[in-house]
Design a protein around this motif. Structure first.
Motif, short mmCIF file in Angstrom:
data_model
loop_
_atom_site.label_atom_id
_atom_site.label_comp_id
_atom_site.label_asym_id
_atom_site.label_seq_id
_atom_site.Cartn_x
_atom_site.Cartn_y
_atom_site.Cartn_z
N ASN A 17 0.83 -1.19 0.00
CA ASN A 17 0.00 0.00 0.00
C ASN A 17 0.88 1.26 0.00
OD1 ASN A 17 -2.41 1.51 0.11
ND2 ASN A 17 -2.31 1.61 2.32
N GLU A 18 1.94 1.25 0.78
CA GLU A 18 2.87 2.38 0.81
C GLU A 18 3.51 2.58 -0.56
OE1 GLU A 18 5.75 1.92 3.93
OE2 GLU A 18 4.19 1.59 5.44
N ILE A 20 2.25 1.69 -3.49
CA ILE A 20 1.22 2.19 -4.41
C ILE A 20 1.02 3.69 -4.18
CG2 ILE A 20 -1.25 2.12 -4.95
CD1 ILE A 20 -1.05 -0.97 -4.27
N ARG A 21 0.89 4.08 -2.92
CA ARG A 21 0.71 5.50 -2.61
C ARG A 21 1.91 6.33 -3.06
NH1 ARG A 21 -3.24 6.88 1.31
NH2 ARG A 21 -4.44 5.07 1.97
N GLY A 22 3.11 5.80 -2.87
CA GLY A 22 4.31 6.50 -3.31
C GLY A 22 4.35 6.68 -4.82
N LEU A 23 3.99 5.64 -5.53
CA LEU A 23 3.95 5.72 -7.00
C LEU A 23 2.97 6.80 -7.44
CD1 LEU A 23 4.67 4.65 -9.83
CD2 LEU A 23 2.86 2.93 -9.53
N VAL A 41 0.67 -4.50 -11.16
CA VAL A 41 1.37 -5.58 -10.46
C VAL A 41 1.27 -5.37 -8.95
CG1 VAL A 41 3.65 -6.57 -9.99
CG2 VAL A 41 2.92 -6.17 -12.35
N LEU A 42 1.48 -4.15 -8.51
CA LEU A 42 1.41 -3.85 -7.09
C LEU A 42 0.01 -4.10 -6.53
CD1 LEU A 42 3.52 -0.56 -6.92
CD2 LEU A 42 4.11 -2.76 -5.87
#
Length: 58
Positions: A17-18, A20-23, A41-42
């Motif tokens: 989740n971190e 994904i949020r960072g991306l 993918v994430l």
């Protein structure tokens, strides 16, 4: 019973989740084709991790 295969790079739902949020933060929510593939993918890996954590908790 044969144990399910796990990846050495198996990550927790929280870590995924971190990532994904960072991306999304790095790209301002506008993903290039390669970033969209990374996101997909994430998300798939995150969903599997969530299911795995629910099963462990049960």
């Amino acid at each position: 019973m044969i144990p399910a295969e796990t990846s050495e790079s198996e990550r927790s739902a929280e870590l995924l989740n971190e990532q994904i949020r960072g991306l999304m933060a790095r790209t301002g929510g506008r993903l290039s084709d390669s970033q969209r593939r990374e996101y997909e993918v994430l998300v798939v890996e995150w969903a599997a991790a969530v299911r795995g954590e629910i099963v462990k908790a049960a």
